[in-house]
Design an enzyme around this catalytic site. Structure first.
Site, PDB file in Angstrom:
ATOM      1  N   ARG A 177       0.860  -1.200   0.000  1.00  0.00           N
ATOM      2  CA  ARG A 177       0.000   0.000   0.000  1.00  0.00           C
ATOM      3  C   ARG A 177       0.889   1.241   0.000  1.00  0.00           C
ATOM      4  NH1 ARG A 177      -3.739  -0.030   5.003  1.00  0.00           N
ATOM      5  NH2 ARG A 177      -4.521  -1.849   3.850  1.00  0.00           N
ATOM      6  N   ASP A 216      -3.704  -8.442   3.235  1.00  0.00           N
ATOM      7  CA  ASP A 216      -5.067  -8.653   3.737  1.00  0.00           C
ATOM      8  C   ASP A 216      -5.713  -9.715   2.863  1.00  0.00           C
ATOM      9  OD1 ASP A 216      -4.781  -6.598   5.627  1.00  0.00           O
ATOM     10  OD2 ASP A 216      -5.545  -5.083   4.245  1.00  0.00           O
ATOM     11  N   GLU A 246      -7.671  -7.423  13.486  1.00  0.00           N
ATOM     12  CA  GLU A 246      -8.278  -7.703  12.180  1.00  0.00           C
ATOM     13  C   GLU A 246      -7.938  -9.124  11.743  1.00  0.00           C
ATOM     14  OE1 GLU A 246      -7.840  -3.089  10.549  1.00  0.00           O
ATOM     15  OE2 GLU A 246      -6.443  -4.632   9.848  1.00  0.00           O
TER      16      GLU A 246
END
Length: 201
Positions: A67, A118, A180
């Site tokens: 990212r 992710d 998460e």
């Protein structure tokens, strides 16, 4: 950095930040293409996870990899815009937007080191009829305690599915972020103090 498809050409991807299906409601700065780039060692480790899972009739679906730092800055700007609550119902129904900075949206992300991914786990239907995501209890980027990997409010089946993913990723050295269930980092692949801001193209 390498494109994960250079190692696993048919890996399942759904790169949300390159489109509007994400918590900001719009394509994110830095994502000019829906691609998954990782540091080479992290990509190779993810390849090992995928290879092992396929032997058990399972596969990965990747949502985000490297990212750019500019994307992280765009997330922070979005979080400060308290008037924009278009995605609240889908991504943070039980939290005020002002509570998202910190645990959920950080000013510096490990993703910008190229060693964080992710993803979720899919079970494949015998006979080559496709694969379906397992029930993990929440969607990707659901900002809520229910998304904590060991959330007591997840059902036993959802917790078991999350632990399947933890075990599969841990076998290749990936470490889960407890807030998460979808977030994993390969610590050995991240250079301390190094943050990248090359656009995903």
């Amino acid at each position: 950095m390498v494109d994960i498809r250079d190692l696993v050409p048919d890996i399942e991807e759904s790169i949300h930040y390159a489109g509007s299906d994400n918590f900001t409601g719009a394509p994110v700065d830095g994502y000019a293409a829906p691609r998954c780039y990782l540091r080479t060692s992290a990509a190779q480790a993810l390849q090992r996870v995928e290879t092992a899972l396929r032997k058990d009739g399972m596969r990965l679906m990747v949502w985000d990899c490297y990212r750019p730092a500019r994307a992280v800055q765009a997330f922070v700007r979005w979080a400060h815009d308290l008037a924009d609550v278009r995605t609240k119902a889908l991504h943070y129904p039980n939290l005020d937007k002002s509570a998202l900075l910190g645990d959920y949206i950080a000013p510096i992300s490990g993703h910008s080191k190229g060693a964080t991914v992710d993803l979720t786990l899919m079970r494949c239907v015998p006979g080559g009829k496709g694969c379906l995501p397992l029930d993990m209890g929440t969607d990707f980027d659901f900002f809520d305690p229910l998304a904590n990997t060991d959330s007591p409010t997840a059902t036993p089946g959802q917790r078991a599915n999350r632990q399947r993913l933890v075990k599969a990723m841990a076998a290749a050295g990936f470490v889960n972020y407890p807030q998460e269930w979808w977030h994993y980092t390969l610590p050995s692949a991240a250079e301390p103090g190094v943050i990248y801001d090359v656009p995903v193209e």
